[in-house]
Design an enzyme around this catalytic site. Structure first.
Site, PDB file in Angstrom:
ATOM      1  N   LYS A 180     -40.525   8.705   3.075  1.00 13.77           N
ATOM      2  CA  LYS A 180     -41.903   7.432   3.113  1.00 13.77           C
ATOM      3  C   LYS A 180     -41.827   7.316   5.108  1.00 13.77           C
ATOM      4  CE  LYS A 180     -40.525   3.405   0.772  1.00 13.77           C
ATOM      5  NZ  LYS A 180     -39.765   2.864   0.312  1.00 13.77           N
ATOM      6  N   ARG A 185     -32.995  -6.633   7.152  1.00 15.79           N
ATOM      7  CA  ARG A 185     -33.580  -8.321   7.151  1.00 15.79           C
ATOM      8  C   ARG A 185     -32.637 -10.071   8.088  1.00 15.79           C
ATOM      9  NH1 ARG A 185     -35.933  -8.369   2.123  1.00 15.79           N
ATOM     10  NH2 ARG A 185     -36.518  -6.527   1.408  1.00 15.79           N
ATOM     11  N   THR A 220     -49.610   1.004   0.023  1.00 16.87           N
ATOM     12  CA  THR A 220     -48.641  -0.526   0.355  1.00 16.87           C
ATOM     13  C   THR A 220     -50.786  -1.134   0.264  1.00 16.87           C
ATOM     14  OG1 THR A 220     -47.402   0.204   2.005  1.00 16.87           O
ATOM     15  CG2 THR A 220     -48.425  -1.842   2.098  1.00 16.87           C
ATOM     16  N   ARG A 259     -42.221   3.285 -10.324  1.00 20.53           N
ATOM     17  CA  ARG A 259     -41.671   3.416  -9.120  1.00 20.53           C
ATOM     18  C   ARG A 259     -41.265   2.035  -9.682  1.00 20.53           C
ATOM     19  NH1 ARG A 259     -42.713  -0.022  -4.330  1.00 20.53           N
ATOM     20  NH2 ARG A 259     -41.355   0.996  -2.486  1.00 20.53           N
TER      21      ARG A 259
END
Length: 467
Positions: free
Chosen positions: A215, A74, A273, A33
């Site tokens: 996702k 962000r 995760t 990945r």
């Protein structure tokens, strides 16, 4: 030990050399990945070429997953500096240039958030309650003692913000890629099938035929889960943001639900995760991490994933080997039998019949061999999670790499000329000649009889003892 669960390892500064890549593959990595939140397009492309080179050298099927950043929010602090806050302090999120102890966020985020809403940053570590609002800023009450760091991700649980599904950096990353480079594209913060359609359109513009990995990271995706699974090629349970965007006590239930729905649909699913987070710095996993990996396998996941553990961690190869060891031990104890009928026409019928043979106490099958042109039959067989390996023989290199993500499937790349057959004897002879089967094995062969491997509907099962 031989494992059936696939391992997705994120490559980064700790794993960018050919020597480490080879060690990762030998330890059990199946998919490499690349997280485009970090690094330049040139950096990713160079490392993709490296891992492809190593995979070819080892004659291994290693898929490449390019994980796009997507519409992530962000924060920006003044001059990029960190600062400390205390519980009950009042600070600001602003759409203008940030001052001391202020954080810049996009204008549309300020507009969407209302007084009384809860927001967080840094994977939910820092939590705030909105107490005042004007046109350009939000005043929030700090709910703990925190260190606020530049460029950390902001989450807005339960608040839908109108943002594009792809950002400029995502498109630049795709501009650099070809079908020879990537096998999967991860789409972050999927909300519905429109997001997937937008990505497929961008892939088409660039003549890319990669699989789309949706996702699942927010409540909207959970609400639209069935249609997202149908529209995607694979799914990731992206627990990092999901556990912040939804109440954390729901995470385990959602993980199990997503995995089950993907298995019923015959779509590969990745559990991701913090699976071995402590091994970023420590040589051994915690007891909770061992249980986490094992329980994902008991849930029936196709793959388990490593992120920071292999990008920046001290023990990246040991992390992969640890997941492989946990997988291999626990797989024989799973009871993930699945009798739901997948709507795949004749392929569903033949794969159900195949699993009936495998599940029969009268037959002791050592191996399944699936001759597949598109990979669909192998994926449909895998959804039953048989406790024997499926060797999927294909002449399509793209299918060969994409099957790297599918539970229990060992992809084998061959030429169509090497697999012309008209009956059982030809099939077995070719399998023996290519060292795919061994004398003494009882093998279940799933194929389409009467034609070469390509272009034929799967229609036959052969149970043979190799002599």
């Amino acid at each position: 030990m031989s494992k059936l669960t696939k391992i997705v390892a994120t490559l980064g500064p700790a794993t960018e050399t050919e020597e480490i890549m080879e060690a990762l593959i030998n330890a059990g990595m199946n998919v490499a990945r690349f997280n485009t939140k970090h690094g330049t397009p040139e950096w990713h492309l160079e490392r993709i070429h490296r891992v492809k080179k190593v995979a070819k050298k080892l004659n291994k099927s290693i898929g490449v997953l390019l994980d796009l950043q997507g519409p992530e929010i962000r924060i920006n602090t003044k001059d990029g500096a960190s600062f400390e806050v205390k519980e009950n302090d009042l600070i600001k999120f602003t759409s203008e240039l940030p001052g001391e102890k202020e954080m810049n966020i996009p204008t549309n985020v300020v507009e969407a958030i209302q007084i009384g809403d809860m927001v967080s940053i840094d994977d939910g570590i820092c939590e705030f309650e909105v107490v005042e609002k004007d046109k350009t800023s939000l005043t929030v009450k700090v709910l703990g003692d925190y260190t606020i760091k530049h460029r950390k991700t902001m989450n807005t649980p339960g608040i839908v913000i109108d943002m594009p599904s792809l950002i400029e950096n995502d498109l630049v990353q795709l501009d650099n890629m070809t079908d020879n480079d990537i096998d999967f594209v991860g789409l972050s913060f999927v909300r519905d099938t429109k997001d997937i359609a937008i990505l497929r359109d961008e892939l088409k513009k660039r003549n890319l035929h990669t699989d789309v990995v949706a996702k699942i990271e927010n409540q909207t995706a959970i609400d639209n889960l069935d249609e997202i699974i149908e529209a995607s090629d694979a799914v990731m349970v992206a627990r990092g943001d999901l556990a912040v965007e939804v109440p954390f006590e729901r995470l385990t239930y959602y993980q199990k639900m997503i995995i089950e729905k993907c298995r019923i649909a015959g779509k590969p699913v990745i559990t991701a995760t913090q699976m071995l987070e402590s091994m970023t710095f420590n040589p051994r996993p915690t007891r909770a991490e061992v249980s986490d990996v094992a329980n994902a396998i008991y849930d029936g996941t196709d793959a388990v994933m490593l992120s920071g553990e292999t990008t920046l961690g001290k023990y990246p190869v040991k992390c992969v080997a640890t997941q492989a060891k946990i997988s291999a031990y626990n797989e024989p104890f799973t009871e993930n039998y699945l009798w739901d009928w997948a709507d795949q026409g004749d392929v569903s019928a033949i794969t159900h019949a195949a699993f009936s043979l495998l599940d029969s106490s009268k037959e002791n099958v050592d191996l399944v061999v699936c001759l597949t042109a598109s990979g669909r039959t192998a994926r449909q067989l895998s959804r039953f999670r048989p406790d024997v390996k499926i060797k999927a023989v294909t002449c399509d290199e793209s299918v060969y790499n994409k099957l790297s993500l599918v539970y229990g499937v060992e992809p084998i790349l061959s030429t169509s000329e090497g697999f012309k057959y008209s009956g059982e004897m030809d099939i077995v002879a070719n399998l023996k000649a290519n060292n795919i089967v061994e004398v003494g094995q009882k093998v279940l062969i799933v194929a389409g009889l009467g034609a070469k491997i390509t272009g034929r509907q799967t229609d036959s099962l052969l149970l043979v003892e190799i002599k």
